[in-house]
Design an enzyme around this catalytic site. Structure first.
Site, PDB file in Angstrom:
ATOM      1  N   PRO A   2       0.823  -1.213   0.000  1.00 58.12           N
ATOM      2  CA  PRO A   2       0.000   0.000   0.000  1.00 58.12           C
ATOM      3  C   PRO A   2       0.859   1.266   0.000  1.00 58.12           C
ATOM      4  O   PRO A   2       1.825   1.365   0.742  1.00 58.12           O
ATOM      5  CB  PRO A   2      -0.795  -0.110   1.308  1.00 58.12           C
ATOM      6  CG  PRO A   2      -0.730  -1.529   1.698  1.00 58.12           C
ATOM      7  CD  PRO A   2       0.566  -2.055   1.152  1.00 58.12           C
ATOM      8  N   GLU A   3       0.498   2.213  -0.863  1.00 59.83           N
ATOM      9  CA  GLU A   3       1.181   3.512  -0.923  1.00 59.83           C
ATOM     10  C   GLU A   3       0.185   4.572  -0.436  1.00 59.83           C
ATOM     11  O   GLU A   3      -0.878   4.242   0.070  1.00 59.83           O
ATOM     12  CB  GLU A   3       1.664   3.773  -2.357  1.00 59.83           C
ATOM     13  CG  GLU A   3       2.572   2.640  -2.865  1.00 59.83           C
ATOM     14  CD  GLU A   3       3.075   2.831  -4.292  1.00 59.83           C
ATOM     15  OE1 GLU A   3       3.190   3.981  -4.739  1.00 59.83           O
ATOM     16  OE2 GLU A   3       3.349   1.820  -4.954  1.00 59.83           O
TER      17      GLU A   3
END
Ligand SMILES: [Zn+2]
Length: 270
Positions: A2-3
């Site tokens: 996840p960014e």
């Protein structure tokens, strides 16, 4: 992994559920001691009966803001937070469960066990390792220019490093560099003003579009009740090896930069 857009999506999804609720206790599953940084006794002593004032995102962290201090949750590879337990009889790989005073729960599921939960009494030691938020007003063109010129690193490695600019990972860096027509191996202090302006705009565009589409789901990113991010179909280079560049019709190739698989258009990004 996840960014920024994926973490922001989780925060927005969980905010109405968690905001204003009181924490009673955290339970760790047997064998999940690595999920919590610090001891469970100290953690519970610190958070017991504290109200979750707000749910926020800082860098790639989910922040549960409390009257005294805050809790950070980093999802890493496979971490997921569930407000309501999904309709699965035995939800596997639950590592930690927050019990809320309302009787409701918050579950932390993590197949690979790289995710981390930590309580911070103060923000300084947390903040000092983190760079600027790329969607904040502080992140101006001029600010980016100063950061780039102070460094002489390869631009992709620079953008991945959370000490300068936070929130970017492999997907959104590849997308931003394609959009700005910059090769990921270029040195930061060799970029010209036009390229810096294009890069600044590209970073903000791809992150905002990622948020607007609730992130990118390939294999492991979901939020809420098994919902998928919709940005994957809007990607221009990431995961598109062998396809045609939408700008110049050249082939998208994959190279290695900063030990990461990196997707570029050979013609647009020289
Ligand atoms: Zn191209």
């Amino acid at each position: 992994l996840p960014e920024l857009p994926e973490v922001e999506t989780v925060v927005r999804d969980l905010r109405p559920y968690l905001q204003g609720k009181k924490i009673k206790k955290l339970y760790l599953q047997p064998g999940a001691s690595k999920t919590l940084q610090g001891t469970i006794a100290n953690f519970n002593k610190a958070v017991c009966n504290q109200k979750i004032i707000s749910l926020e995102r800082r860098a790639k962290y989910i922040i549960l803001r409390l009257p005294v201090g805050f809790i950070s949750v980093h999802l890493r590879m496979t971490g997921r937070l569930y407000g309501q337990r999904p309709q699965v009889k035995d939800l596997p790989f639950i590592r930690a469960t927050f019990e809320l005073s309302s009787g409701q729960k918050l579950y932390f599921q993590d197949v690979r066990r790289f995710g981390k939960i930590k309580y911070w009494p103060k923000s300084e030691p947390f903040e000092e390792r983190l760079g600027v938020e790329p969607l904040s007003d502080q992140f101006t063109k001029e600010f980016l220019q100063q950061l780039l010129l102070k460094s002489s690193r390869q631009v992709k490695a620079f953008l991945l490093d959370q000490k300068s600019i936070v929130g970017l990972g492999n997907i959104y860096v590849d997308e931003a560099l394609w959009r700005a027509r910059i090769h990921p191996l270029r040195k930061t202090n060799n970029l010209n003003p036009k390229e810096i302006k294009d890069l600044w705009l590209a970073i903000r565009k791809v992150l905002q579009a990622g948020i607007d589409n609730c992130g990118t789901t390939f294999d492991s990113f979901y939020y809420g009740a098994e919902q998928m991010g919709k940005y994957a179909k809007l990607l221009k280079v990431f995961d598109r090896v062998g396809e045609k560049c939408q700008r110049c019709a050249s082939e998208i190739i994959k190279i290695k930069v900063a030990t990461r698989g990196t997707h570029i258009c050979q013609k647009c990004q020289q």
